[in-house]
Design a protein around this motif. Structure first.
Motif, PDB file in Angstrom:
ATOM      1  N   ARG A  25       0.833  -1.206   0.000  1.00  0.00           N
ATOM      2  CA  ARG A  25       0.000   0.000   0.000  1.00  0.00           C
ATOM      3  C   ARG A  25       0.869   1.258   0.000  1.00  0.00           C
ATOM      4  NH1 ARG A  25      -5.318  -0.487   1.801  1.00  0.00           N
ATOM      5  NH2 ARG A  25      -6.446   1.488   2.005  1.00  0.00           N
ATOM      6  N   LEU A  26       1.951   1.242   0.781  1.00  0.00           N
ATOM      7  CA  LEU A  26       2.859   2.392   0.819  1.00  0.00           C
ATOM      8  C   LEU A  26       3.504   2.621  -0.537  1.00  0.00           C
ATOM      9  CD1 LEU A  26       4.601   1.776   4.282  1.00  0.00           C
ATOM     10  CD2 LEU A  26       2.855   3.491   3.751  1.00  0.00           C
ATOM     11  N   ARG A  27       3.939   1.551  -1.179  1.00  0.00           N
ATOM     12  CA  ARG A  27       4.551   1.680  -2.505  1.00  0.00           C
ATOM     13  C   ARG A  27       3.553   2.207  -3.523  1.00  0.00           C
ATOM     14  NH1 ARG A  27       7.782  -4.145  -2.442  1.00  0.00           N
ATOM     15  NH2 ARG A  27       9.649  -3.417  -1.301  1.00  0.00           N
ATOM     16  N   ALA A  28       2.306   1.736  -3.434  1.00  0.00           N
ATOM     17  CA  ALA A  28       1.271   2.210  -4.354  1.00  0.00           C
ATOM     18  C   ALA A  28       0.989   3.693  -4.167  1.00  0.00           C
ATOM     19  CB  ALA A  28      -0.020   1.407  -4.145  1.00  0.00           C
ATOM     20  N   GLY A  29       1.212   4.192  -2.955  1.00  0.00           N
ATOM     21  CA  GLY A  29       1.011   5.613  -2.684  1.00  0.00           C
ATOM     22  C   GLY A  29       2.210   6.482  -3.026  1.00  0.00           C
ATOM     23  N   GLY A  30       3.289   5.867  -3.508  1.00  0.00           N
ATOM     24  CA  GLY A  30       4.457   6.634  -3.929  1.00  0.00           C
ATOM     25  C   GLY A  30       5.594   6.668  -2.937  1.00  0.00           C
ATOM     26  N   MET A  31       5.525   5.876  -1.876  1.00  0.00           N
ATOM     27  CA  MET A  31       6.580   5.871  -0.865  1.00  0.00           C
ATOM     28  C   MET A  31       7.574   4.752  -1.179  1.00  0.00           C
ATOM     29  SD  MET A  31       6.077   5.474   3.239  1.00  0.00           S
ATOM     30  CE  MET A  31       7.397   4.920   4.319  1.00  0.00           C
ATOM     31  N   PRO A  32       8.858   5.063  -1.350  1.00  0.00           N
ATOM     32  CA  PRO A  32       9.842   4.016  -1.668  1.00  0.00           C
ATOM     33  C   PRO A  32      10.173   3.165  -0.438  1.00  0.00           C
ATOM     34  CG  PRO A  32      10.934   6.140  -1.436  1.00  0.00           C
ATOM     35  CD  PRO A  32       9.460   6.405  -1.305  1.00  0.00           C
ATOM     36  N   VAL A  33       9.945   1.866  -0.533  1.00  0.00           N
ATOM     37  CA  VAL A  33      10.266   0.928   0.542  1.00  0.00           C
ATOM     38  C   VAL A  33      11.061  -0.222  -0.077  1.00  0.00           C
ATOM     39  CG1 VAL A  33       9.389  -0.587   2.343  1.00  0.00           C
ATOM     40  CG2 VAL A  33       8.153   1.518   1.793  1.00  0.00           C
ATOM     41  N   SER A  34      12.304  -0.370   0.334  1.00  0.00           N
ATOM     42  CA  SER A  34      13.163  -1.410  -0.229  1.00  0.00           C
ATOM     43  C   SER A  34      12.911  -2.745   0.466  1.00  0.00           C
ATOM     44  CB  SER A  34      14.633  -1.016  -0.076  1.00  0.00           C
ATOM     45  OG  SER A  34      14.991  -0.961   1.298  1.00  0.00           O
ATOM     46  N   THR A  35      13.432  -3.811  -0.137  1.00  0.00           N
ATOM     47  CA  THR A  35      13.294  -5.145   0.450  1.00  0.00           C
ATOM     48  C   THR A  35      14.016  -5.228   1.787  1.00  0.00           C
ATOM     49  OG1 THR A  35      13.153  -6.107  -1.764  1.00  0.00           O
ATOM     50  CG2 THR A  35      13.634  -7.612   0.048  1.00  0.00           C
ATOM     51  N   SER A  36      15.180  -4.586   1.874  1.00  0.00           N
ATOM     52  CA  SER A  36      15.919  -4.615   3.140  1.00  0.00           C
ATOM     53  C   SER A  36      15.153  -3.917   4.254  1.00  0.00           C
ATOM     54  CB  SER A  36      17.298  -3.967   2.960  1.00  0.00           C
ATOM     55  OG  SER A  36      17.159  -2.592   2.605  1.00  0.00           O
ATOM     56  N   GLU A  37      14.454  -2.847   3.912  1.00  0.00           N
ATOM     57  CA  GLU A  37      13.642  -2.156   4.919  1.00  0.00           C
ATOM     58  C   GLU A  37      12.454  -3.008   5.343  1.00  0.00           C
ATOM     59  OE1 GLU A  37      14.601   2.439   3.529  1.00  0.00           O
ATOM     60  OE2 GLU A  37      12.934   1.330   2.653  1.00  0.00           O
ATOM     61  N   LEU A  38      11.900  -3.755   4.407  1.00  0.00           N
ATOM     62  CA  LEU A  38      10.826  -4.685   4.754  1.00  0.00           C
ATOM     63  C   LEU A  38      11.329  -5.743   5.735  1.00  0.00           C
ATOM     64  CD1 LEU A  38       8.071  -6.049   4.408  1.00  0.00           C
ATOM     65  CD2 LEU A  38       8.929  -7.083   2.300  1.00  0.00           C
ATOM     66  N   LEU A  39      12.541  -6.254   5.499  1.00  0.00           N
ATOM     67  CA  LEU A  39      13.118  -7.252   6.404  1.00  0.00           C
ATOM     68  C   LEU A  39      13.421  -6.633   7.766  1.00  0.00           C
ATOM     69  CD1 LEU A  39      15.516  -9.090   3.918  1.00  0.00           C
ATOM     70  CD2 LEU A  39      13.293  -9.872   4.779  1.00  0.00           C
ATOM     71  N   ASP A  40      13.883  -5.374   7.761  1.00  0.00           N
ATOM     72  CA  ASP A  40      14.132  -4.681   9.032  1.00  0.00           C
ATOM     73  C   ASP A  40      12.841  -4.541   9.835  1.00  0.00           C
ATOM     74  OD1 ASP A  40      16.789  -4.432   8.455  1.00  0.00           O
ATOM     75  OD2 ASP A  40      16.636  -2.368   7.715  1.00  0.00           O
ATOM     76  N   ALA A  41      11.755  -4.195   9.145  1.00  0.00           N
ATOM     77  CA  ALA A  41      10.471  -4.049   9.820  1.00  0.00           C
ATOM     78  C   ALA A  41      10.017  -5.382  10.408  1.00  0.00           C
ATOM     79  CB  ALA A  41       9.423  -3.518   8.839  1.00  0.00           C
ATOM     80  N   HIS A  42      10.225  -6.472   9.670  1.00  0.00           N
ATOM     81  CA  HIS A  42       9.858  -7.803  10.161  1.00  0.00           C
ATOM     82  C   HIS A  42      10.666  -8.152  11.409  1.00  0.00           C
ATOM     83  CE1 HIS A  42       9.768 -12.210  10.366  1.00  0.00           C
ATOM     84  NE2 HIS A  42       8.602 -12.133   9.733  1.00  0.00           N
ATOM     85  N   SER A  43      11.956  -7.843  11.364  1.00  0.00           N
ATOM     86  CA  SER A  43      12.814  -8.134  12.518  1.00  0.00           C
ATOM     87  C   SER A  43      12.407  -7.308  13.734  1.00  0.00           C
ATOM     88  CB  SER A  43      14.280  -7.856  12.165  1.00  0.00           C
ATOM     89  OG  SER A  43      14.700  -8.670  11.085  1.00  0.00           O
ATOM     90  N   ALA A  44      12.022  -6.060  13.496  1.00  0.00           N
ATOM     91  CA  ALA A  44      11.619  -5.198  14.606  1.00  0.00           C
ATOM     92  C   ALA A  44      10.351  -5.715  15.271  1.00  0.00           C
ATOM     93  CB  ALA A  44      11.409  -3.770  14.107  1.00  0.00           C
ATOM     94  N   LEU A  45       9.429  -6.236  14.468  1.00  0.00           N
ATOM     95  CA  LEU A  45       8.183  -6.734  15.026  1.00  0.00           C
ATOM     96  C   LEU A  45       8.397  -7.945  15.930  1.00  0.00           C
ATOM     97  CD1 LEU A  45       5.655  -6.446  12.041  1.00  0.00           C
ATOM     98  CD2 LEU A  45       5.801  -5.022  14.083  1.00  0.00           C
ATOM     99  N   VAL A  46       9.456  -8.715  15.664  1.00  0.00           N
ATOM    100  CA  VAL A  46       9.753  -9.881  16.497  1.00  0.00           C
ATOM    101  C   VAL A  46       9.984  -9.463  17.948  1.00  0.00           C
ATOM    102  CG1 VAL A  46      11.411 -11.744  16.894  1.00  0.00           C
ATOM    103  CG2 VAL A  46      10.659 -11.207  14.571  1.00  0.00           C
ATOM    104  N   HIS A  47      10.502  -8.268  18.163  1.00  0.00           N
ATOM    105  CA  HIS A  47      10.835  -7.793  19.507  1.00  0.00           C
ATOM    106  C   HIS A  47       9.742  -6.905  20.097  1.00  0.00           C
ATOM    107  CE1 HIS A  47      14.908  -9.351  19.025  1.00  0.00           C
ATOM    108  NE2 HIS A  47      14.871  -8.842  17.791  1.00  0.00           N
TER     109      HIS A  47
END
Length: 459
Positions: A25-47
């Motif tokens: 949804r963020l990408r569709a709205g024009g916000m650049p989100v890389s794959t590494s940032e997606l992985l960072d977000a996943h790792s952050a949610l674990v904690h």
């Protein structure tokens, strides 16, 4: 997650799916989100404690948002993917208790707004404003802008009363602390309008289905329904666009007309044995007209005005003289402001001009245009092109039809630029067709692309 942390909640099967949906949804709205940032977000949610919405929101914001211009898009997208459960309201009781219960509920809700503003928790503020809009918002799909709905909501909430309630908490504080609290109250109330506008922008955008579409060109986004993040992108896009438009129109003027000048073509072909290798076009000797711009900057169209003024200022060399005016129920000249600010103007800066608000600060075309003719009427002559920009709505006040007709009679040409979609013209209090009947032409300029096309045709 290691075995040394057995009590920390694990991510359920749905969490990765929701995270991917949010990033999409963020990408569709024009916000650049890389794959590494997606992985960072996943790792952050674990904690994080996944039962705490505020913790999840903070973790995702910290890992995904890199630019303050994307804050609104993230907030709207997070709210859509991770909706906050809404509390059930008690049913109305029969008889006279219904009115008193509704009034009590309204006061309770406004108290919640004050508490959220005082505590400064973004999540709580967002949640309570959602409830306020649900209760008092009415129909947000009536074609009006987010700014219009936000201003209507502020009047409904009684901002002075909110300010008074905020200050009641500081009655027993020392003098210095009371001053600090008063400053905080003013800041919170000022930000309240922007927060409401962001909320309405998100709802209007969701109603149009934009958030579910692929990324659209910023030039095709509706100006009156743009959120804060979209306006940032639009301001960045219109500056180079204005330069390209000015260069294109200037080149057309220098090249001359499209007609072939046979006499000069034959004369120039004598050096090539009579073969017309270089056709010569007729020279254009256009007379540069004067330009007068009258732009409505009331709440419903304020964010449209800076884009139109920026484009017209970029092509001002195509005119002999350019004079710009803005109006609500009063009118002021801002030619000097445009000369000092070649970029996109801040609409709030325009609203600070003395004389712009003459009575109650709501659109009044008849009063404003009458004042213009009385004060600056000599600026409109048979050599003048006049552009009026606005939604042609005056809250059912006296129409300005006769004044628009007078301007059309005096001017060389009269154009109307309306930022509302054409399907919404003549609805409710709109008099778009009545005014357009006295104009050379009327254009729908709901997007930057339409605005650019209209300016090209006018020039």
């Amino acid at each position: 997650m290691t075995g040394s942390e057995p009590d920390r909640p694990r991510m359920g099967d749905a969490a990765p799916i929701l995270l991917i949906a949010l990033v999409k949804r963020l990408r569709a709205g024009g916000m650049p989100v890389s794959t590494s940032e997606l992985l960072d977000a996943h790792s952050a949610l674990v904690h994080m404690d996944l039962t705490s919405r505020s913790q999840v929101r903070s973790a995702l914001r910290a890992t995904l948002v890199k630019d303050v211009g994307h804050e609104v898009l993230f907030r709207r997208s997070f709210g859509a993917i991770f909706p906050r459960p809404r509390s059930q309201r008690p049913e109305s009781t029969p008889g006279g208790a219904t009115v008193s219960s509704a009034a009590s509920e309204e006061q309770e809700l406004l108290d919640s707004v004050v508490r959220a503003l005082r505590d400064g928790d973004e999540g709580d503020i967002e949640h309570v404003l959602e409830e306020v809009i649900d209760k008092f918002g009415g129909d947000a799909e009536d074609g009006r802008s987010a700014g219009h709905h936000a201003q209507r909501m502020l009047r409904r909430m009684n901002v002075p009363d909110l300010y008074r309630r905020y200050l009641e908490t500081a009655q027993d504080e020392p003098g210095l602390d009371r001053s600090v609290t008063a400053t905080e109250a003013r800041t919170a109330v000022e930000q309240l309008g922007r927060r409401l506008q962001d909320q309405f922008s998100g709802r209007l955008r969701e109603g149009d289905g934009v958030a579910l579409q692929q990324l659209e060109d910023v030039q095709d986004r509706a100006l009156l329904r743009a959120g804060a993040d979209e306006l940032v992108a639009m301001r960045m896009a219109i500056r180079p666009l204005a330069r390209r438009l000015a260069a294109k129109l200037g080149a057309q003027r220098r090249r001359g007309g499209s007609g072939l000048d046979m006499r000069r073509t034959i004369r120039s072909s004598m050096g090539t044995g009579g073969v017309p290798v270089r056709p010569v076009l007729r020279r254009r000797r256009p007379t540069k007209p004067d330009l007068v711009v009258l732009c409505d900057v009331s709440g419903s169209t304020a964010q449209f005005a800076p884009f139109m003024l920026t484009l017209l200022h970029a092509v001002h060399e195509e005119f002999r003289r350019v004079r710009s005016f803005v109006f609500i129920d009063g009118v002021v000249e801002i030619t000097d402001v445009l000369e000092r600010n070649p970029g996109v103007l801040d609409p709030h800066h325009l609203l600070s001009k003395h004389g712009l608000v003459a009575k109650d600060g709501r659109s009044d075309y008849a009063r404003a245009l009458t004042t213009f003719l009385a004060t600056w009427g000599e600026a409109v002559t048979a050599k003048t092109t006049v552009i009026i920009a606005g939604d042609a709505r005056s809250h059912n006040r006296e129409p300005a039809t006769s004044i628009v007709a007078e301007l059309g009679h005096r001017a060389r040409r009269l154009y109307w630029l309306n930022p509302e979609p054409r399907r919404e013209w003549d609805t409710l209090d709109s008099l778009a067709s009545d005014y357009g009947a006295h104009c050379t032409d009327a254009f729908e300029v709901a997007t930057i692309r339409q605005l650019t096309a209209a300016v090209t045709r006018i020039v």
